[in-house]
Scaffold this active site. Structure first.
Site, short mmCIF file in Angstrom:
data_model
loop_
_atom_site.label_atom_id
_atom_site.label_comp_id
_atom_site.label_asym_id
_atom_site.label_seq_id
_atom_site.Cartn_x
_atom_site.Cartn_y
_atom_site.Cartn_z
N CYS A 66 -3.84 35.74 5.02
CA CYS A 66 -3.96 34.61 5.95
C CYS A 66 -2.86 33.63 5.62
O CYS A 66 -1.70 34.02 5.45
CB CYS A 66 -5.34 33.99 5.85
SG CYS A 66 -5.80 33.47 4.17
N ARG A 96 -0.30 30.90 15.36
CA ARG A 96 0.42 30.82 14.08
C ARG A 96 1.16 32.13 13.81
O ARG A 96 2.33 32.13 13.41
CB ARG A 96 -0.54 30.51 12.94
CG ARG A 96 -1.19 29.14 13.03
CD ARG A 96 -2.16 28.88 11.90
NE ARG A 96 -1.48 28.73 10.62
CZ ARG A 96 -2.11 28.63 9.45
NH1 ARG A 96 -3.43 28.70 9.40
NH2 ARG A 96 -1.43 28.50 8.34
#
Length: 278
Positions: free
Chosen positions: A235, A177
Site C-alpha cells: 500500500c 493514487r
C-alpha cells in the site's frame, strides 16, 4: 477462529483473558480514546507501538516494523499474555491500524486474535458498552520471540519477482493514487511498474463490513485466474495492505507476503522506475 468478529459476538464473549485494543489513528487520537472507547479497551499507537520510524523513509518506508523485541515489550505493557484472546478495532472499518495489529500479532505467534467488523462506528450502532478515561490493568510477563513468522518482502524481492514474472504484486491503495492522479501522503504519485491495483475498499460491502468469505474468494479467484499465485501485497506504508491480507486469510487463501516499505519506500529510492496510468 475467524479473524473477523461482529459486535454482537464481542458482546457475548467471556471477559476472561479478553484484551480489546483501540487502534484508531489521527492527530487527536489519544484524546479521542480518552473521550470514548469500548469499555475495557486499551490504546495502541501506530507510530509508537506498531512501527519504528527511521530518519529516511527511502529505507523501510514510513511505517517500518519495530523489532520483535520492542513489540514484545509493547504487548507486556498492555497486559497481553500467551493465552490472551485479543480483539482490535479502529474507526476505518478495520482497514487501518487494526489490520496492522492483527498482522503483527499473528506474525508474533498469536492465534486468538480478531478484528472487529465495521470498527468503532459499528460498535456504536450495535450498542456496545463504552467508557472514557484511562483503563487500569497490570503488565504481563514478557513473551520472547526471535523472528516474525509471517512472510515479508523487501524492495529488492519485489523488484526481482516482478522482473521474473514469478509473483503478483497487488497495490491496495485507492485507484487515483495508483493511477498517479494525485498523492496526498507520499512525495510522488504513481505506482510500482508491474503491480496491479485492487483497492482495499473493495474488501467491504456497502455498510463498511467485510464481504462474506465466499464472495471475496470468488472475486479474487477471478482476478488472479491468469496471474502468478504467489502474492505480495503493498500500500502506501504497509498498514492498509494488512487489510487485504486479513481479507484473503478470512476467505481461506494462504497468507501472502507483505511489502512493508510499500510505495513510501519505493517512490523515495533513487533510480526506481515509477508508472502512471494517466
Amino acid at each position: 477462529m475467524s479473524p473477523i468478529i461482529s459486535p454482537s459476538e464481542l458482546k457475548n464473549l467471556s471477559t476472561e483473558n479478553l484484551i480489546i485494543l483501540d487502534a484508531r489513528v489521527g492527530k487527536e487520537v489519544h484524546h479521542n480514546y480518552l473521550s470514548k472507547h469500548i469499555k475495557g479497551a486499551k490504546f495502541i499507537d501506530l507510530d509508537k507501538n506498531l512501527a519504528e520510524i527511521g530518519e529516511n523513509a527511502a529505507f523501510g518506508g514510513r511505517h517500518p516494523l519495530p523489532s520483535i523485541e520492542k513489540f514484545a515489550e509493547t504487548l507486556s505493557n498492555l497486559g497481553i499474555s500467551e493465552d490472551s484472546h485479543i480483539v482490535v478495532y479502529d474507526d476505518k472499518n478495520g482497514s487501518n491500524a487494526a489490520a496492522r495489529v492483527w498482522w503483527m500479532l499473528k506474525s508474533f505467534g498469536f492465534n486468538n486474535v480478531q478484528v472487529l467488523d465495521g470498527g468503532f462506528q459499528n460498535a456504536e450502532k450495535q450498542g456496545l458498552e463504552f467508557s472514557s478515561g484511562e483503563e487500569n490493568f497490570e503488565k504481563a510477563e514478557l513473551i520472547k520471540k526471535v523472528n516474525w513468522l509471517l512472510p515479508t518482502s523487501t524492495l529488492e524481492t519485489v523488484e526481482n519477482e516482478l522482473t521474473n514474472h514469478s509473483s503478483t504484486v497487488i497495490d491496495v491503495r485507492d485507484a487515483y493514487r495508483y493511477n498517479g492522479e494525485s498523492e496526498p501522503i507520499d512525495l510522488v504519485a504513481g505506482h510500482i511498474p508491474g503491480a496491479i491495483n485492487i483497492p482495499f475498499s473493495e474488501n467491504l460491502d456497502e455498510n463498511g463490513n467485510f464481504l462474506k468469505p465466499e464472495a471475496f474468494k470468488e472475486k479474487y479467484s477471478k482476478l488472479l485466474a491468469d496471474k502468478p499465485q504467489n502474492l505480495i501485497i503493498h500500500c502506501g506504508s504497509g498498514v492498509t495492505a494488512c487489510h487485504t491480507i486479513l481479507a484473503l486469510y478470512y476467505a481461506g487463501f494462504d497468507i501472502p507476503g507483505l511489502y512493508v516499505g510499500s510505495w513510501s519506500e519505493w517512490s523515495r529510492r533513487d533510480g526506481k522506475e515509477m508508472a502512471r496510468e494517466i
